[in-house]
Motif scaffolding. Structure first.
Motif, PDB file in Angstrom:
ATOM      1  N   TYR A 252      -2.206  -8.361  -2.972  1.00 52.35           N
ATOM      2  CA  TYR A 252      -2.996  -7.139  -3.022  1.00 52.35           C
ATOM      3  C   TYR A 252      -3.910  -7.491  -1.890  1.00 52.35           C
ATOM      4  CZ  TYR A 252      -6.408  -9.974  -5.898  1.00 52.35           C
ATOM      5  OH  TYR A 252      -7.136 -11.012  -6.370  1.00 52.35           O
TER       6      TYR A 252
ATOM      7  N   TRP B 280       4.093   8.704  -5.255  1.00 49.12           N
ATOM      8  CA  TRP B 280       2.886   8.664  -6.036  1.00 49.12           C
ATOM      9  C   TRP B 280       2.973  10.129  -6.481  1.00 49.12           C
ATOM     10  CZ3 TRP B 280      -1.516  11.320  -5.304  1.00 49.12           C
ATOM     11  CH2 TRP B 280      -2.736  11.161  -6.067  1.00 49.12           C
TER      12      TRP B 280
ATOM     13  N   ASN C  49      -8.198  -0.357  -7.539  1.00 48.59           N
ATOM     14  CA  ASN C  49      -7.140   0.777  -7.035  1.00 48.59           C
ATOM     15  C   ASN C  49      -5.782   0.123  -6.787  1.00 48.59           C
ATOM     16  OD1 ASN C  49      -9.955   1.401  -4.969  1.00 48.59           O
ATOM     17  ND2 ASN C  49      -8.964   3.049  -6.263  1.00 48.59           N
ATOM     18  N   LEU C  50      -5.576  -1.004  -7.772  1.00 51.65           N
ATOM     19  CA  LEU C  50      -4.295  -1.351  -7.911  1.00 51.65           C
ATOM     20  C   LEU C  50      -3.339  -0.933  -9.004  1.00 51.65           C
ATOM     21  CD1 LEU C  50      -5.365  -5.121  -6.917  1.00 51.65           C
ATOM     22  CD2 LEU C  50      -4.489  -3.274  -5.315  1.00 51.65           C
TER      23      LEU C  50
ATOM     24  N   GLN D 254       2.757  -0.933   0.071  1.00 49.00           N
ATOM     25  CA  GLN D 254       2.060   0.055  -0.489  1.00 49.00           C
ATOM     26  C   GLN D 254       0.543   0.163   0.013  1.00 49.00           C
ATOM     27  OE1 GLN D 254       0.281  -0.182  -4.165  1.00 49.00           O
ATOM     28  NE2 GLN D 254      -0.538   1.937  -3.527  1.00 49.00           N
TER      29      GLN D 254
ATOM     30  N   TRP E   4       2.524  -1.215 -15.165  1.00 50.73           N
ATOM     31  CA  TRP E   4       3.861  -0.271 -15.238  1.00 50.73           C
ATOM     32  C   TRP E   4       4.498  -0.360 -16.090  1.00 50.73           C
ATOM     33  CZ3 TRP E   4       5.659   1.921  -9.838  1.00 50.73           C
ATOM     34  CH2 TRP E   4       5.017   1.514  -8.784  1.00 50.73           C
ATOM     35  N   GLY E   5       5.252   0.787 -16.900  1.00 53.23           N
ATOM     36  CA  GLY E   5       6.032   1.091 -17.934  1.00 53.23           C
ATOM     37  C   GLY E   5       7.234   0.750 -17.091  1.00 53.23           C
ATOM     38  N   PRO E   6       8.495   0.446 -17.921  1.00 50.90           N
ATOM     39  CA  PRO E   6       9.830   0.342 -17.454  1.00 50.90           C
ATOM     40  C   PRO E   6      10.514   1.589 -16.744  1.00 50.90           C
ATOM     41  CG  PRO E   6       9.890   0.817 -20.009  1.00 50.90           C
ATOM     42  CD  PRO E   6       8.202   0.812 -19.438  1.00 50.90           C
TER      43      PRO E   6
ATOM     44  N   ALA F  98      10.645  -2.137 -13.083  1.00 52.88           N
ATOM     45  CA  ALA F  98       9.721  -1.544 -12.642  1.00 52.88           C
ATOM     46  C   ALA F  98       9.167  -2.516 -11.189  1.00 52.88           C
ATOM     47  CB  ALA F  98       8.539  -1.364 -13.465  1.00 52.88           C
ATOM     48  N   PRO F  99       8.569  -2.104 -10.089  1.00 51.48           N
ATOM     49  CA  PRO F  99       7.899  -2.762  -9.075  1.00 51.48           C
ATOM     50  C   PRO F  99       6.907  -3.904  -9.820  1.00 51.48           C
ATOM     51  CG  PRO F  99       8.027  -0.774  -8.372  1.00 51.48           C
ATOM     52  CD  PRO F  99       8.554  -0.510  -9.822  1.00 51.48           C
TER      53      PRO F  99
ATOM     54  N   SER G 125      11.909   4.510  -1.928  1.00 52.83           N
ATOM     55  CA  SER G 125      10.928   3.833  -2.304  1.00 52.83           C
ATOM     56  C   SER G 125       9.950   4.658  -3.319  1.00 52.83           C
ATOM     57  CB  SER G 125       9.759   3.516  -1.285  1.00 52.83           C
ATOM     58  OG  SER G 125       9.594   4.460  -0.442  1.00 52.83           O
ATOM     59  N   PRO G 126       9.275   3.959  -4.291  1.00 54.79           N
ATOM     60  CA  PRO G 126       8.321   4.838  -5.164  1.00 54.79           C
ATOM     61  C   PRO G 126       7.701   5.877  -4.611  1.00 54.79           C
ATOM     62  CG  PRO G 126       8.354   2.434  -5.795  1.00 54.79           C
ATOM     63  CD  PRO G 126       8.826   2.493  -4.278  1.00 54.79           C
TER      64      PRO G 126
ATOM     65  N   TYR H  76       8.592  -3.940  -1.126  1.00 48.79           N
ATOM     66  CA  TYR H  76       7.967  -2.774  -0.653  1.00 48.79           C
ATOM     67  C   TYR H  76       6.553  -3.034  -0.333  1.00 48.79           C
ATOM     68  CZ  TYR H  76      11.545   0.013  -2.862  1.00 48.79           C
ATOM     69  OH  TYR H  76      12.874   0.605  -3.219  1.00 48.79           O
TER      70      TYR H  76
ATOM     71  N   ALA I 257      -0.830  -3.735  -0.508  1.00 52.49           N
ATOM     72  CA  ALA I 257      -0.091  -4.224  -1.627  1.00 52.49           C
ATOM     73  C   ALA I 257       1.162  -4.448  -1.384  1.00 52.49           C
ATOM     74  CB  ALA I 257      -0.566  -3.545  -2.901  1.00 52.49           C
TER      75      ALA I 257
ATOM     76  N   TYR J  15      -5.688   8.481  -0.719  1.00 54.22           N
ATOM     77  CA  TYR J  15      -4.559   9.331  -1.624  1.00 54.22           C
ATOM     78  C   TYR J  15      -3.965  10.290  -0.603  1.00 54.22           C
ATOM     79  CZ  TYR J  15      -6.537   7.248  -5.850  1.00 54.22           C
ATOM     80  OH  TYR J  15      -7.154   6.845  -6.715  1.00 54.22           O
TER      81      TYR J  15
ATOM     82  N   GLN K 138      10.663  -5.706  -6.280  1.00 52.59           N
ATOM     83  CA  GLN K 138      11.548  -4.938  -7.319  1.00 52.59           C
ATOM     84  C   GLN K 138      12.923  -5.185  -7.455  1.00 52.59           C
ATOM     85  OE1 GLN K 138      12.236  -0.543  -6.928  1.00 52.59           O
ATOM     86  NE2 GLN K 138      11.914  -0.402  -8.907  1.00 52.59           N
TER      87      GLN K 138
ATOM     88  N   PHE L 211       4.277   4.519  -0.087  1.00 50.45           N
ATOM     89  CA  PHE L 211       5.031   2.979   0.048  1.00 50.45           C
ATOM     90  C   PHE L 211       5.906   2.972   1.247  1.00 50.45           C
ATOM     91  CE2 PHE L 211       4.652   1.333  -4.245  1.00 50.45           C
ATOM     92  CZ  PHE L 211       3.812   2.544  -5.085  1.00 50.45           C
ATOM     93  N   GLY L 212       6.233   1.789   1.816  1.00 48.27           N
ATOM     94  CA  GLY L 212       7.282   1.489   2.778  1.00 48.27           C
ATOM     95  C   GLY L 212       8.496   1.934   2.134  1.00 48.27           C
TER      96      GLY L 212
ATOM     97  N   TYR M 196      -3.217   1.622  -0.501  1.00 49.91           N
ATOM     98  CA  TYR M 196      -4.154   2.318  -1.221  1.00 49.91           C
ATOM     99  C   TYR M 196      -5.570   2.384  -0.584  1.00 49.91           C
ATOM    100  CZ  TYR M 196      -5.371  -2.932  -2.401  1.00 49.91           C
ATOM    101  OH  TYR M 196      -5.850  -4.068  -2.036  1.00 49.91           O
TER     102      TYR M 196
ATOM    103  N   PHE N 201       5.020  -5.521  -3.211  1.00 44.93           N
ATOM    104  CA  PHE N 201       5.774  -5.456  -4.641  1.00 44.93           C
ATOM    105  C   PHE N 201       7.170  -5.960  -4.413  1.00 44.93           C
ATOM    106  CE2 PHE N 201       2.888  -2.686  -7.459  1.00 44.93           C
ATOM    107  CZ  PHE N 201       2.192  -2.094  -6.215  1.00 44.93           C
TER     108      PHE N 201
ATOM    109  N   TYR O  27       8.038   6.588 -13.628  1.00 45.69           N
ATOM    110  CA  TYR O  27       7.181   5.699 -14.189  1.00 45.69           C
ATOM    111  C   TYR O  27       5.837   6.045 -14.376  1.00 45.69           C
ATOM    112  CZ  TYR O  27      10.537   2.336 -11.693  1.00 45.69           C
ATOM    113  OH  TYR O  27      11.974   1.510 -11.458  1.00 45.69           O
TER     114      TYR O  27
ATOM    115  N   TYR P   6      -1.137   7.596  -2.166  1.00 45.21           N
ATOM    116  CA  TYR P   6      -0.943   6.368  -1.907  1.00 45.21           C
ATOM    117  C   TYR P   6       0.512   6.504  -1.375  1.00 45.21           C
ATOM    118  CZ  TYR P   6      -5.040   4.573  -4.323  1.00 45.21           C
ATOM    119  OH  TYR P   6      -6.197   4.210  -4.784  1.00 45.21           O
TER     120      TYR P   6
END
Lengths: 116, 107
Positions: free
Chosen positions: B49, A46, A101-102, B89, A106-108, B43-44, A43-44, B87, B34, B94, B38, B98-99, B91, B36, A93, B96
């Motif tokens: 939200y 941060w 806060n969302l 996430q 996103w960039g690719p 990108a996600p 998963s992403p 996913y 949130a 901080y 993917q 994700f699952g 928020y 997402f 990314y 933040y």
């Protein structure tokens, strides 16, 4: 729109540097300009953000190695990650965090491979 | 850090089915959650939200619910384009987080 650019291949122990170009609007207040990364099959994660004024916040897991900076006059923000290892290989990314806060844009993503 | 735990990690379903994905936070996050979607190489994309509010343009078959620590994403009447990884996430605080993701595959 956001678009990250930078070397796709970085040698271990060196510094990963990426720049995100922001188009279609100015980097005004109210947004946090953010970096995230995603390892293969994961998963992403941060990484951190900068405001247009240069206020920053980083993920404590990377705090000693990461710097995010901003250049509002050129509508860009950048990521520097020092002392990289193979564990830093992944897709990076850039994204915008809005006032709610969302992550709304996103960039690719750009793939960075750390080689030994 | 707030840990986000999703289940299941993978799911097989058919077009027209209804599926539910759950997400649990390690501490209360109110409704700062949130969802997402993917797809490979992309990108996600944010779907939901505030736990249950849909972004503009998100099909109505995506429904989010929950508050506190327990959340769900329900996808009704699965369409071919819905097969992807999802996913959650948080928020609330901080960093933040994700699952670990739920991969939805065609049966």
């Amino acid at each position: 729109q956001l678009q990250a650019s930078g070397p796709g291949l970085v040698k271990a122990s060196q510094t990963l540097s990426l720049t995100c170009s922001v188009s279609g609007g100015s980097m005004s207040r109210g947004y946090y300009w953010t970096w995230l990364r995603q390892f293969p099959g994961m998963s992403p994660e941060w990484i951190g953000y900068t405001s247009y004024r240069g206020d920053t916040l980083y993920n404590p897991s990377l705090n000693t190695r990461v710097t995010i900076s901003v250049d509002p006059s050129n509508n860009q923000f950048s990521l520097r990650l020092t002392s990289v290892t193979a564990a830093d290989t992944g897709v990076y990314y850039c994204a915008r965090e809005n006032a709610g806060n969302l992550f709304d844009f996103w960039g690719p993503g750009t793939l960075v491979d750390v080689s030994s | 850090d707030i840990q986000m735990t999703q289940s299941p990690s993978s799911l097989s379903a058919s077009v027209g089915d209804t599926v539910t994905i759950t997400c649990r936070a390690s501490q209360a996050i109110d409704n700062y959650l949130a969802w997402f979607q993917q797809k490979p190489g992309k990108a996600p994309k944010s779907l939901i939200y505030a736990a249950s509010s849909s972004h503009s343009g998100v099909p109505s078959n995506f429904l989010g619910s929950g508050s506190g620590t327990d959340f769900t994403l329900t996808i009704n009447n699965l369409q071919p384009e819905d097969f992807a990884t999802y996913y959650c996430q948080q928020y609330s605080r901080y960093p933040y987080t994700f699952g670990q993701g739920t991969k939805l595959e065609i049966k």
